[in-house]
Design an enzyme around this catalytic site. Structure first.
Site, mmCIF file in Angstrom:
data_model
loop_
_atom_site.group_PDB
_atom_site.id
_atom_site.type_symbol
_atom_site.label_atom_id
_atom_site.label_comp_id
_atom_site.label_asym_id
_atom_site.label_seq_id
_atom_site.Cartn_x
_atom_site.Cartn_y
_atom_site.Cartn_z
ATOM 1 N N ASP A 1 1.436 11.712 -6.437
ATOM 2 C CA ASP A 1 0.557 11.447 -7.584
ATOM 3 C C ASP A 1 -0.283 12.700 -7.834
ATOM 4 O OD1 ASP A 1 -0.737 8.504 -8.875
ATOM 5 O OD2 ASP A 1 -1.683 10.440 -9.273
ATOM 6 N N THR B 1 8.089 1.113 -22.267
ATOM 7 C CA THR B 1 7.075 0.245 -22.881
ATOM 8 C C THR B 1 7.689 -0.562 -24.031
ATOM 9 O OG1 THR B 1 5.091 0.259 -24.267
ATOM 10 C CG2 THR B 1 6.299 2.304 -24.175
ATOM 11 N N SER C 1 2.894 5.837 -31.569
ATOM 12 C CA SER C 1 1.952 6.897 -31.183
ATOM 13 C C SER C 1 2.766 7.991 -30.492
ATOM 14 C CB SER C 1 0.894 6.371 -30.202
ATOM 15 O OG SER C 1 1.469 6.157 -28.920
ATOM 16 N N TYR D 1 2.255 9.061 -27.611
ATOM 17 C CA TYR D 1 2.514 8.542 -26.253
ATOM 18 C C TYR D 1 3.763 7.659 -26.269
ATOM 19 C CZ TYR D 1 2.658 4.674 -23.036
ATOM 20 O OH TYR D 1 3.121 3.702 -22.189
ATOM 21 N N HIS D 2 3.795 6.674 -27.183
ATOM 22 C CA HIS D 2 4.932 5.762 -27.197
ATOM 23 C C HIS D 2 6.247 6.520 -27.461
ATOM 24 C CE1 HIS D 2 1.783 2.533 -27.743
ATOM 25 N NE2 HIS D 2 2.615 1.882 -26.963
ATOM 26 N N LYS E 1 7.777 8.003 -24.398
ATOM 27 C CA LYS E 1 8.548 7.028 -23.619
ATOM 28 C C LYS E 1 9.958 6.844 -24.200
ATOM 29 C CE LYS E 1 5.527 5.166 -20.634
ATOM 30 N NZ LYS E 1 5.786 4.909 -19.216
ATOM 31 N N ARG F 1 -6.100 2.555 -35.780
ATOM 32 C CA ARG F 1 -4.680 2.891 -35.595
ATOM 33 C C ARG F 1 -3.877 2.625 -36.867
ATOM 34 N NH1 ARG F 1 -3.158 0.725 -29.549
ATOM 35 N NH2 ARG F 1 -5.134 1.297 -28.616
ATOM 36 N N GLU G 1 -0.861 0.665 -37.671
ATOM 37 C CA GLU G 1 0.063 -0.316 -37.098
ATOM 38 C C GLU G 1 0.116 -1.514 -38.029
ATOM 39 O OE1 GLU G 1 -1.586 -1.413 -33.249
ATOM 40 O OE2 GLU G 1 -3.443 -2.133 -34.134
HETATM 41 N N1 USQ Z 1 -6.662 -3.555 -29.761
HETATM 42 C C1 USQ Z 1 -7.703 -4.216 -30.397
HETATM 43 N N2 USQ Z 1 -8.965 -4.025 -29.923
HETATM 44 C C2 USQ Z 1 -9.253 -3.231 -28.855
HETATM 45 C C3 USQ Z 1 -8.180 -2.576 -28.205
HETATM 46 C C4 USQ Z 1 -6.902 -2.748 -28.697
HETATM 47 O O1 USQ Z 1 -7.494 -4.946 -31.362
HETATM 48 O O2 USQ Z 1 -10.433 -3.107 -28.483
HETATM 49 C C5 USQ Z 1 -5.288 -3.776 -30.263
HETATM 50 C C6 USQ Z 1 -4.545 -2.529 -30.674
HETATM 51 O O3 USQ Z 1 -4.822 -2.178 -31.996
HETATM 52 C C7 USQ Z 1 -3.099 -2.946 -30.440
HETATM 53 C C8 USQ Z 1 -3.172 -3.944 -29.298
HETATM 54 O O4 USQ Z 1 -4.541 -4.332 -29.203
HETATM 55 O O5 USQ Z 1 -2.604 -3.605 -31.569
HETATM 56 C C9 USQ Z 1 -2.742 -3.391 -27.974
HETATM 57 O O6 USQ Z 1 -3.529 -2.249 -27.706
HETATM 58 P P1 USQ Z 1 -3.745 -1.721 -26.219
HETATM 59 O O7 USQ Z 1 -4.732 -0.599 -26.268
HETATM 60 O O8 USQ Z 1 -4.020 -2.848 -25.288
HETATM 61 O O9 USQ Z 1 -2.276 -1.251 -25.831
HETATM 62 P P2 USQ Z 1 -1.406 -0.011 -26.289
HETATM 63 O O10 USQ Z 1 -2.200 1.078 -26.887
HETATM 64 O O11 USQ Z 1 -0.272 -0.534 -27.078
HETATM 65 O O12 USQ Z 1 -0.892 0.519 -24.882
HETATM 66 C C10 USQ Z 1 -0.876 -0.302 -23.700
HETATM 67 C C11 USQ Z 1 -0.777 0.600 -22.500
HETATM 68 C C12 USQ Z 1 0.536 1.363 -22.571
HETATM 69 C C13 USQ Z 1 1.685 0.390 -22.695
HETATM 70 C C14 USQ Z 1 1.490 -0.543 -23.869
HETATM 71 C C15 USQ Z 1 2.491 -1.675 -23.936
HETATM 72 O O13 USQ Z 1 -1.877 1.514 -22.498
HETATM 73 O O14 USQ Z 1 0.673 2.176 -21.421
HETATM 74 O O15 USQ Z 1 2.868 1.123 -22.885
HETATM 75 O O16 USQ Z 1 0.199 -1.203 -23.739
HETATM 76 S S1 USQ Z 1 2.834 -2.140 -25.598
HETATM 77 O O17 USQ Z 1 1.565 -2.429 -26.276
HETATM 78 O O18 USQ Z 1 3.689 -3.305 -25.573
HETATM 79 O O19 USQ Z 1 3.454 -0.982 -26.218
#
Ligand code: USQ
Length: 402
Positions: free
Chosen positions: A34, A147, A182, A184-185, A188, A329, A331
């Site tokens: 790590d 992801t 993003s 980041y995404h 992946k 964001r 989205e």
């Molecule tokens: N969101 C809110 N309010 C907040 C924070 C986030 O409404 O205070 C919303 C975001 O706009 C988004 C959703 O919640 O629509 C998910 O956001 P998140 O920050 O929990 O997750 P995300 O940025 O998508 O990333 C996280 C992890 C990432 C993983 C991903 C899985 O940080 O490592 O890959 O979740 S997934 O979301 O299925 O792509």
């Protein structure tokens, strides 16, 4: 199940640290690498884990006291190919779990430097791992964390990784189209493509896990020792939505759905991540097989999550409002979301319980650290915007200040 030799890339993170303990509990032999990047990146934001975490040295000492197996956990960077290759050659793992990636969408959208750092770290780190495995442990099973966000939110059902269309008279397997949201995404997605190619090219075997949003503070069977606790971030970059909402609830800060809150995602408690990864590790694919698994328990909208956290918090005597914020964001807000989740069920995944139960446990675990969160409450409001406006606003702020 015979004991395995498992190498964890990224053992110090939110998932890596509990996974190290879980695999030791299961009797496996564990080594890992790590770069400790997460600690620095969270500090750079002026943030910290809501639950205090031990130093790497304290963590090693705790493992020595709680588990009988010797572990070999080293500080090192996947970008240093020679070090990574030499470690794998020495340890000869039969399984490699790859968690050593920058996990934050928002962090990758700050500016060019953060974007390119994320992609360089993730894509080249994974590429190095593929080459190292090919050269020194080609039989090992690569369990790579992708992801659910690779798929985006397409207006069609999401199979587990592949279309199987009729193609010029024969069946063919094409990767399901990716529409990441993003940089980041997208990193992946690039990793997934490189891994798929390495399996075809060199006969590596890999399970690529399309994981949803993880939440939770603990795992089953964890000893009561503060040094074993995993981190729980609540800033806009490294705090995921349920974890942030729970931190908001314990300090009475309004919960912050972005936009209209109709965004739907797959969610999974941290303790279930342990179960799922164990099941995957215990059933490796054949050599040359690139297996894609969608990993989540259930899908909810952000508004549903906010309502759940508010209700559970009220049951614990914590009254909290919901205050939608302008979505920083880019989205979709209202969209279809129908991902398959058949492979994990077939492997034996049984969800551990309701999300409400997990949220209640989280609120209990977080309550002692109310002051720690309160002192950094400004981190609960997002300012990193996908349209880049935060850079202009920050520059204006710097001008005004100086
Ligand atoms: N969101 C809110 N309010 C907040 C924070 C986030 O409404 O205070 C919303 C975001 O706009 C988004 C959703 O919640 O629509 C998910 O956001 P998140 O920050 O929990 O997750 P995300 O940025 O998508 O990333 C996280 C992890 C990432 C993983 C991903 C899985 O940080 O490592 O890959 O979740 S997934 O979301 O299925 O792509």
């Amino acid at each position: 199940m015979p004991e395995r030799s498992i190498f964890i890339a990224g053992f110090d993170g939110y998932l890596g640290w509990p996974l190290t303990q879980h695999l030791l509990q299961c009797g496996h032999v564990v080594a890992g690498l790590d770069a400790m990047l997460r600690r620095d990146q969270v500090a750079e934001l002026g943030a910290c884990s809501a639950i205090p975490i031990a130093s790497p040295q304290e963590r090693m000492a705790a493992l020595g006291e709680h588990f009988h197996q010797a572990t070999d956990l080293r500080t090192g960077n996947m970008l240093d190919f020679a070090t990574l290759r030499a470690f794998l050659e020495e340890f000869q793992p039969d399984t490699v779990v790859h968690l050593a990636e920058i996990p934050s969408a928002a962090w990758s959208m700050i500016d060019q430097a953060h974007s390119s750092f994320t992609q360089h770290n993730n894509v080249i780190g994974t590429l190095n791992l593929l080459w190292a495995m090919h050269e020194v442990c080609p039989e090992a099973h690569l369990v790579k964390l992708g992801t659910m966000g690779e798929y985006g939110t397409p207006a069609m059902p999401i199979p587990e990784g592949f279309f199987e269309p009729e193609f010029r008279g024969r069946r063919d397997r094409l990767p399901f189209p990716r529409q990441a949201g993003s940089f980041y995404h997208w990193s992946k997605v690039h990793d997934s493509n490189n891994t798929m190619f390495a399996c075809r090219l060199w006969g590596l075997r890999s399970t690529d896990i399309m994981q949803g949003v993880v939440f939770g503070t603990g795992i089953d069977g964890q000893a009561e020792d503060p040094r074993l606790k995993t981190r729980l971030d609540f800033d806009q970059c490294f705090g995921t939505v349920v974890n942030r909402f729970c931190c908001q609830a314990v300090i009475g800060h309004p919960l912050t759905p972005y936009g209209e809150g109709g965004q739907k995602r797959g969610f999974l408690p941290l303790r279930d991540v342990m179960q799922c990864l164990s099941l995957v590790i215990d059933s490796p694919p054949e050599a040359g097989d690139y297996r894609v698994i969608n990993q989540f328990d259930a899908c909810y909208t952000v508004n549903e999550i906010a309502s759940m956290v508010r209700q559970v918090a009220a049951g614990e005597g914590m009254e909290v409002d919901i205050l939608p914020l302008e979505n920083p964001r880019l989205e979709s807000t209202y969209h279809e979301y129908q991902p398959d989740r058949e492979k994990l069920s077939a492997l034996g995944y049984r969800p551990s319980g309701s999300p409400r139960r997990e949220i209640r446990l989280m609120l209990e675990d977080l309550s002692p650290y109310r002051e720690r969160i309160e002192a950094r409450a400004k981190l609960l409001l997002p300012d990193i915007r996908w349209d880049g406006q935060h850079r202009r606003l920050r520059a204006l702020g710097r001008e005004a200040a100086g």
